[in-house]
Write an enzyme that holds these catalytic residues in place. Structure first.
Site, PDB file in Angstrom:
ATOM      1  CD  GLU A 290     -13.033   1.811 -14.339  1.00  0.00           C
ATOM      2  OE1 GLU A 290     -13.242   0.974 -15.222  1.00  0.00           O
ATOM      3  OE2 GLU A 290     -11.892   2.083 -13.913  1.00  0.00           O
ATOM      4  NE  ARG A 330      -6.848   0.199   2.435  1.00  0.00           N
ATOM      5  CZ  ARG A 330      -6.748   1.476   2.748  1.00  0.00           C
ATOM      6  NH1 ARG A 330      -7.252   1.923   3.881  1.00  0.00           N
ATOM      7  NH2 ARG A 330      -6.163   2.323   1.943  1.00  0.00           N
ATOM      8  CB  CYS A 361       1.457 -15.333  15.954  1.00  0.00           C
ATOM      9  SG  CYS A 361       0.651 -16.044  17.358  1.00  0.00           S
TER      10      CYS A 361
HETATM   11  C1  LIG Z   1      -8.777   0.323  -8.110  1.00  0.00           C
HETATM   12  C2  LIG Z   1      -9.359   0.788  -9.366  1.00  0.00           C
HETATM   13  C3  LIG Z   1     -10.513   1.567  -9.334  1.00  0.00           C
HETATM   14  C4  LIG Z   1     -11.137   2.064  -8.070  1.00  0.00           C
HETATM   15  O1  LIG Z   1     -10.318   2.943  -7.386  1.00  0.00           O
HETATM   16  P1  LIG Z   1     -10.855   3.710  -6.079  1.00  0.00           P
HETATM   17  O2  LIG Z   1      -9.675   4.468  -5.607  1.00  0.00           O
HETATM   18  O3  LIG Z   1     -11.285   2.659  -5.127  1.00  0.00           O
HETATM   19  O4  LIG Z   1     -11.982   4.571  -6.518  1.00  0.00           O
HETATM   20  C5  LIG Z   1     -11.080   1.909 -10.544  1.00  0.00           C
HETATM   21  N1  LIG Z   1     -10.544   1.496 -11.722  1.00  0.00           N
HETATM   22  C6  LIG Z   1      -9.433   0.744 -11.771  1.00  0.00           C
HETATM   23  C7  LIG Z   1      -8.908   0.318 -13.076  1.00  0.00           C
HETATM   24  C8  LIG Z   1      -8.803   0.379 -10.611  1.00  0.00           C
HETATM   25  O5  LIG Z   1      -7.677  -0.348 -10.669  1.00  0.00           O
END
Ligand SMILES: *Cc1c(COP(=O)(O)O)cnc(C)c1O
Length: 431
Positions: A290, A330, A361
């Protein structure tokens, strides 16, 4: 240059994905986010091909769309034939509005409300990633009433601390996400899922962290998950078809960090994971990843116009720009490092040390501290690199500052992706 989609042209202007960024800043105004379309497509293809080649058909990437969520990115994901990871009805709604096939959507989150569950099931979200027992029971009771079945993965906490690169069994057991193997809750929720008539358990999910450059946390997590899968198979007869190893591969934000070759990383991961699976005696499930950050971060840059430049005698210099924490929180949140360039004088010598700050501000409204630039003057265009992930997605209207426009750049050609927010947009909800 930090990434290969960046360059400097004969005017001394920064180029990005083949376009002169100063020209784009004039055309669309600032702050402005640019997205390199081909770079996102290429990275998606790299992940997709590497997963299929190394783990076989049925193994593919899901774009973690919390990193950058808008209709255009879901259309692109659909065109590239990958799945998506969503964490809210808002993201699912946006994907649907873009025409994304929700069968390929995975629905995450540690607190899905009853309304979320109903919306996702009614709209045909392919797979729920169920976080905990409470959610599992709520989902089952909704499905029973609706007379439907639902594919799910269970989110498991393997107990890996990605930053020490060690399987510290208690490391991340104490997390708001998932069910831990160590406490027995992972086994408990698996047995419960197998007993519920409207739940179709497809496998397991884990996510170890983010901005990781090493494969060890992934292979260690896979090892723990494969052992768990083997244990469940031996004790219940259930064999998982899918193992989702989450996101988290790192991106180069500043010099000194590596540029990962995702194909090579996946190849290495596969070699270790296959070996471990064979040792454990576990049939290799389909592997999903993911990626969020690594698909979009280095395909984005943000342009600002320089305003006030001031030097506090004996202390330091501040360069203020026409954006800041509303479009990129960030640094304020976690002092995230970024590379800053003076895009309108990209070939001039850098000898001016300063902090680049926003216009809110709020003293914490800082984009980056202690950067060295050619001395900027009011009207110069400044670029913050590698802002494609977790910038627009986290943008707010703090201080009633409109969110920036987003523009696709495709080998030099620009098209609007998201128009700049107006003051009217911001008051639209107010009665
Ligand atoms: C945030 C997250 C991701 C993506 O993470 P990256 O560091 O952006 O690749 C994938 N899976 C889950 C469950 C997440 O919480």
């Amino acid at each position: 240059m930090l990434h290969e989609n960046l360059g400097v042209n004969e005017k001394g202007h920064l180029t990005f994905a083949g376009a002169d960024v100063v020209t784009l800043a004039e055309k669309y105004g600032t702050p402005l986010m640019l997205l390199d379309e081909m770079r996102i497509r290429k990275t998606i293809r790299t992940y997709k091909q590497a997963l299929e080649e190394n783990f076989g058909a049925g193994s593919y990437p899901l774009f973690a769309s919390k990193a950058l969520c808008f209709k255009g990115i879901y259309r692109l994901a659909a065109e590239e034939g990958i799945g998506i990871d969503t964490v809210s009805v808002g993201e699912i709604y946006t994907a649907k509005a873009a025409g994304f096939d929700l069968k390929k959507a995975y629905f995450h989150g540690n607190n899905k409300t009853d309304a979320d569950i109903r919306y996702a099931v009614e709209n045909g979200v392919g797979t729920f990633v169920v976080d905990n027992e409470d959610e599992l029971r709520a989902l089952e009771s909704y499905l029973a009433a609706a007379g439907k079945k639902q594919d799910i993965l269970l989110r498991i906490t393997p107990g890996i601390d990605p930053h020490t690169h060690k399987a510290i069994v208690t490391g991340s057991v104490d997390s708001k996400f998932g069910s831990a193997i160590e406490t027995g809750q992972a086994e408990g929720i698996t047995r419960l899922a197998l007993s519920l008539p409207h739940i179709v358990l497809k496998g397991f999910h884990c996510h170890v962290g983010s901005q990781i450059f090493d494969i060890d946390p992934f292979t260690e997590a896979a090892d723990i998950m494969l052992r768990f899968i083997a244990y469940i198979a031996a004790n219940t007869g259930y064999t998982a078809e899918v193992l989702n190893l989450g996101g988290g591969l790192g991106v180069k934000y500043v010099e000194g960090q590596p540029v990962l070759d995702y194909a090579a990383v996946i190849r290495e991961m596969a070699a270790v994971i296959k070996l471990r699976a064979a040792e454990i005696g576990c049939a290799l499930p389909h592997i999903l990843l993911e990626p969020g950050r690594s698909l979009v971060a280095d395909a984005g840059i943000t342009l600002y116009t320089v305003g006030s430049v001031k030097t506090i005698t004996g202390y330091k210099s501040y360069v203020s720009v026409d954006g800041g924490m509303p479009d990129n929180p960030r640094y304020a949140l976690y002092e995230a490092p970024y590379t800053v360039l003076l895009a309108s004088k990209a070939d001039a010598p850098s000898d001016f040390k300063c902090s680049v700050v926003g216009r809110c501000c709020e003293s914490g409204d800082i984009l980056q501290e202690n950067v060295t630039l050619p001395k900027p003057v009011r009207g110069d265009i400044l670029a913050v690199l590698c802002t494609g992930a977790y910038n627009y997605a986290m943008a707010s209207n703090y201080n009633r500052i409109p969110r920036p426009a987003v523009v696709w750049v495709n080998e030099g050609a620009d098209t609007l992706a998201i128009r700049r927010e107006t003051y009217e947009d911001m008051t639209r909800l107010e009665v």
